[in-house]
Design a protein around this motif. Structure first.
Motif, short mmCIF file in Angstrom:
data_model
loop_
_atom_site.label_atom_id
_atom_site.label_comp_id
_atom_site.label_asym_id
_atom_site.label_seq_id
_atom_site.Cartn_x
_atom_site.Cartn_y
_atom_site.Cartn_z
N THR A 11 81.01 -55.01 47.98
CA THR A 11 81.80 -55.05 49.19
C THR A 11 81.44 -54.25 50.21
O THR A 11 80.87 -53.78 51.13
CB THR A 11 83.18 -55.24 49.09
OG1 THR A 11 82.83 -56.66 48.45
CG2 THR A 11 83.31 -56.34 50.57
N GLN A 12 81.68 -53.13 49.02
CA GLN A 12 81.56 -51.42 49.49
C GLN A 12 80.81 -51.14 50.39
O GLN A 12 80.17 -50.12 51.49
CB GLN A 12 82.77 -50.45 49.11
CG GLN A 12 84.28 -51.08 48.69
CD GLN A 12 85.00 -49.84 49.62
OE1 GLN A 12 84.79 -49.58 50.54
NE2 GLN A 12 85.71 -51.18 50.48
N THR A 14 78.01 -53.19 50.76
CA THR A 14 77.34 -53.53 51.79
C THR A 14 78.20 -53.29 53.95
O THR A 14 76.96 -53.36 54.30
CB THR A 14 78.10 -54.87 51.91
OG1 THR A 14 77.44 -55.60 50.63
CG2 THR A 14 77.09 -56.12 53.38
N HIS A 15 78.81 -53.23 53.57
CA HIS A 15 80.24 -52.34 54.38
C HIS A 15 79.21 -51.32 54.46
O HIS A 15 79.11 -50.85 56.62
CB HIS A 15 81.61 -52.32 54.58
CG HIS A 15 82.09 -53.17 54.05
ND1 HIS A 15 83.50 -53.68 53.76
CD2 HIS A 15 82.03 -54.60 54.55
CE1 HIS A 15 83.32 -54.91 53.86
NE2 HIS A 15 83.39 -55.38 54.75
N ASN A 19 78.03 -50.91 58.38
CA ASN A 19 78.47 -49.97 59.57
C ASN A 19 77.26 -49.22 59.84
O ASN A 19 77.20 -48.56 61.20
CB ASN A 19 79.13 -49.33 58.80
CG ASN A 19 80.56 -49.82 58.67
OD1 ASN A 19 80.75 -51.12 59.63
ND2 ASN A 19 81.80 -50.13 58.24
#
Length: 169
Positions: A11-12, A14-15, A19
């Motif tokens: 998740t991190q 991917t973010h 971004n």
């Protein structure tokens, strides 16, 4: 590709990647807006404003590029970061490098090292390119550099390509 989806780490990452794309979009949108404003000008003033828009874009890309890699490094090791870079650039480094080795099996180790170094340098610029087309253009420029390098080292690239084609067939 990293097989980390569905995890906190996934998740991190991917973010961070998402971004980065938002950040790139903002940088290029600002450049485009400034260039559009510059189009109302004429002569030297127009050219100066357009150049300033490009320079501002380049400064922002430079400042943010290393931050992106640093953010990835909080969650990924060097090999995983290389994988993210490859995915973001359509695996062109690996595909091109393998093709060069297949095409010219007589490459010396220092030539292989130089080719790979230039392809990885191209990838660093391609990561920040504004479109797929621009990413491929970046690699195209470096492929030309590689071809010039190999020609200067005595390789007949036309002949090498013909021989490669025969081997593949």
């Amino acid at each position: 590709t990293l097989q980390i989806e569905g995890t906190g780490k996934g998740t991190q990452v991917t973010h961070i990647v998402a971004n980065r794309y938002f950040e790139l979009n903002d940088i290029y949108a600002e450049r485009d807006s400034l260039k559009k404003q510059a189009s109302a000008l004429t002569g030297d003033a127009k050219k100066k404003a357009q150049d300033e828009a490009e320079n501002l874009k380049d400064k922002k890309l430079y400042r943010t590029h290393f931050g992106f890699i640093a953010q990835l490094a909080l969650f990924l090791n060097d090999t995983e970061i290389e994988t993210v870079k490859d995915v973001m650039t359509y695996n062109v480094v690996n595909v091109t490098y393998k093709a060069q080795l297949d095409m010219i099996p007589t490459l010396k180790e220092e030539e292989k090292t130089q080719i790979l170094a230039w392809l990885k340098e191209a990838r660093e610029y391609a990561i920040d390119a504004e479109s797929s087309k621009k990413k491929h253009e970046t690699f195209g420029k470096y492929k030309g550099r590689i071809n010039n390098y190999l020609s200067k080292r005595g390789y007949n690239l036309t002949k090498e390509r013909e021989e490669w084609k025969k081997r593949v067939e």
